[in-house]
Scaffold this motif. Sequence first.
Motif, mmCIF file in Angstrom:
data_model
loop_
_atom_site.group_PDB
_atom_site.id
_atom_site.type_symbol
_atom_site.label_atom_id
_atom_site.label_comp_id
_atom_site.label_asym_id
_atom_site.label_seq_id
_atom_site.Cartn_x
_atom_site.Cartn_y
_atom_site.Cartn_z
ATOM 1 N N PHE A 66 0.805 -1.194 0.023
ATOM 2 C CA PHE A 66 0.103 -0.097 -0.111
ATOM 3 C C PHE A 66 0.757 1.305 -0.126
ATOM 4 O O PHE A 66 0.570 2.271 -0.581
ATOM 5 N N ARG A 67 2.019 1.137 0.744
ATOM 6 C CA ARG A 67 3.027 2.442 0.693
ATOM 7 C C ARG A 67 3.471 2.568 -0.732
ATOM 8 O O ARG A 67 3.599 3.886 -1.138
ATOM 9 N N PHE A 68 3.770 1.535 -1.506
ATOM 10 C CA PHE A 68 4.334 1.492 -2.784
ATOM 11 C C PHE A 68 3.178 2.105 -3.744
ATOM 12 O O PHE A 68 3.661 2.856 -4.777
ATOM 13 N N MET A 69 1.885 1.863 -3.233
ATOM 14 C CA MET A 69 0.861 2.565 -4.345
ATOM 15 C C MET A 69 0.757 3.638 -4.114
ATOM 16 O O MET A 69 0.212 4.326 -5.159
ATOM 17 N N GLY A 70 1.038 4.363 -2.946
ATOM 18 C CA GLY A 70 1.238 5.957 -2.910
ATOM 19 C C GLY A 70 -0.034 6.326 -2.002
ATOM 20 O O GLY A 70 -1.042 5.579 -1.668
ATOM 21 N N LYS A 71 -0.027 7.597 -1.408
ATOM 22 C CA LYS A 71 -0.815 8.123 -0.557
ATOM 23 C C LYS A 71 -2.579 8.220 -0.997
ATOM 24 O O LYS A 71 -3.568 8.246 -0.466
ATOM 25 N N GLU A 96 -3.908 6.290 -3.393
ATOM 26 C CA GLU A 96 -4.881 5.261 -3.257
ATOM 27 C C GLU A 96 -5.594 4.997 -1.910
ATOM 28 O O GLU A 96 -6.578 4.628 -1.847
ATOM 29 N N ILE A 97 -4.806 5.332 -1.085
ATOM 30 C CA ILE A 97 -5.534 5.059 0.399
ATOM 31 C C ILE A 97 -6.371 5.912 0.837
ATOM 32 O O ILE A 97 -7.379 5.684 1.256
ATOM 33 N N GLY A 98 -6.351 7.331 0.128
ATOM 34 C CA GLY A 98 -7.322 8.254 0.597
ATOM 35 C C GLY A 98 -8.508 8.225 -0.235
ATOM 36 O O GLY A 98 -9.749 8.417 0.048
ATOM 37 N N LYS A 99 -8.348 8.160 -1.574
ATOM 38 C CA LYS A 99 -9.186 8.227 -2.643
ATOM 39 C C LYS A 99 -9.204 6.838 -3.554
ATOM 40 O O LYS A 99 -8.478 6.759 -4.366
ATOM 41 N N LEU A 100 -10.326 6.205 -3.401
ATOM 42 C CA LEU A 100 -10.078 4.724 -4.129
ATOM 43 C C LEU A 100 -10.688 4.912 -5.667
ATOM 44 O O LEU A 100 -11.786 5.187 -5.545
ATOM 45 N N ASP A 153 -8.116 0.821 -8.119
ATOM 46 C CA ASP A 153 -7.774 0.611 -6.609
ATOM 47 C C ASP A 153 -8.791 -0.362 -6.009
ATOM 48 O O ASP A 153 -8.243 -1.162 -5.068
ATOM 49 N N LEU A 154 -9.972 -0.199 -6.002
ATOM 50 C CA LEU A 154 -10.828 -1.080 -5.048
ATOM 51 C C LEU A 154 -10.500 -2.351 -5.646
ATOM 52 O O LEU A 154 -10.724 -3.388 -4.524
ATOM 53 N N VAL A 155 -10.555 -2.693 -6.840
ATOM 54 C CA VAL A 155 -10.517 -3.968 -7.291
ATOM 55 C C VAL A 155 -9.245 -4.865 -6.686
ATOM 56 O O VAL A 155 -9.020 -5.980 -6.318
ATOM 57 N N ILE A 156 -8.080 -4.285 -6.949
ATOM 58 C CA ILE A 156 -6.665 -4.770 -6.497
ATOM 59 C C ILE A 156 -6.726 -4.713 -4.698
ATOM 60 O O ILE A 156 -6.524 -6.089 -4.429
ATOM 61 N N PHE A 157 -7.579 -3.845 -4.203
ATOM 62 C CA PHE A 157 -7.500 -3.864 -2.779
ATOM 63 C C PHE A 157 -8.308 -5.170 -2.099
ATOM 64 O O PHE A 157 -7.929 -5.829 -1.452
ATOM 65 N N ILE A 158 -9.432 -5.386 -2.818
ATOM 66 C CA ILE A 158 -10.250 -6.630 -2.588
ATOM 67 C C ILE A 158 -9.460 -7.689 -2.808
ATOM 68 O O ILE A 158 -9.445 -8.745 -2.281
ATOM 69 N N ILE A 198 -9.585 4.064 -17.270
ATOM 70 C CA ILE A 198 -9.488 3.366 -16.118
ATOM 71 C C ILE A 198 -10.327 3.900 -15.127
ATOM 72 O O ILE A 198 -11.103 3.560 -14.272
ATOM 73 N N ASP A 199 -9.999 5.365 -14.863
ATOM 74 C CA ASP A 199 -10.489 6.025 -13.663
ATOM 75 C C ASP A 199 -11.913 6.710 -14.002
ATOM 76 O O ASP A 199 -12.623 6.979 -12.930
#
Length: 220
Positions: free
Chosen positions: A24-29, A31-35, A39-44, A92-93
């Motif tokens: 998650f740190r490599f993905m950047g801040k 992605e943590i704040g705004k999915l 992002d949501l698919v990968i996190f799941i 994508i977004d």
Amino acid sequence: MDFYHYFTIGWKTVVLYLVILVIFRFMGKREIGKLSVLDLVIFIMIGELAAVAIENHKEPIAHTIEPMVILLGIQVGFALISLKVPKFRQLIDGTPSIIIRKGKIDEKAMKKQRYNFDDLLMQLRQKDINNIADVEYAILETSGELSVIKKDNKKKQKKTFTLPLIIDGEISQENLANQNVSEIWLRRELRKRGYKDLQQISFCSFQDGEFFIDLKDEKE
């Protein structure tokens, strides 16, 4: 279950927690704040991989970390491409949608995003905006958050909430009762203002002694 089983679950949980934290740190801040959808698919998927690995303690942990690293590569790769290729980023977004433009509600944009008036009013309240008539622009961001630009109105108004009297041509009897007004009164007041056909009204509210009336778009 023996001690070894519990021990295996414990150390796998700790290791996977640290691995996911690093990913998650490599993905950047951002992605943590705004999915975004990606992002949501990968996190799941990462969460599911971790859960399965902890439950299946006999499976080597490397078999779980490998697909996680692949997902990280996909995410970072797509992010780099998005920086250089705007069309790919839009694919994508997605793109933000203007829900209210110059005080006018865009019903077509709302239908396209499957976004209803209840969603709109709820997110306006979350922005501490109690009167929809105060909104100049409302933009539905790709993250699902509503960005709002208020009208430059120096008139001080009471803090009341918008209760829709008409939505998509249909009168809300419940909200009429909440405002202590009748359907006859509403129809009479609208006729005074030149609105004879209620089916042409997309949204109507009466707040702080003033009507807010938005007509349906002519081109559907």
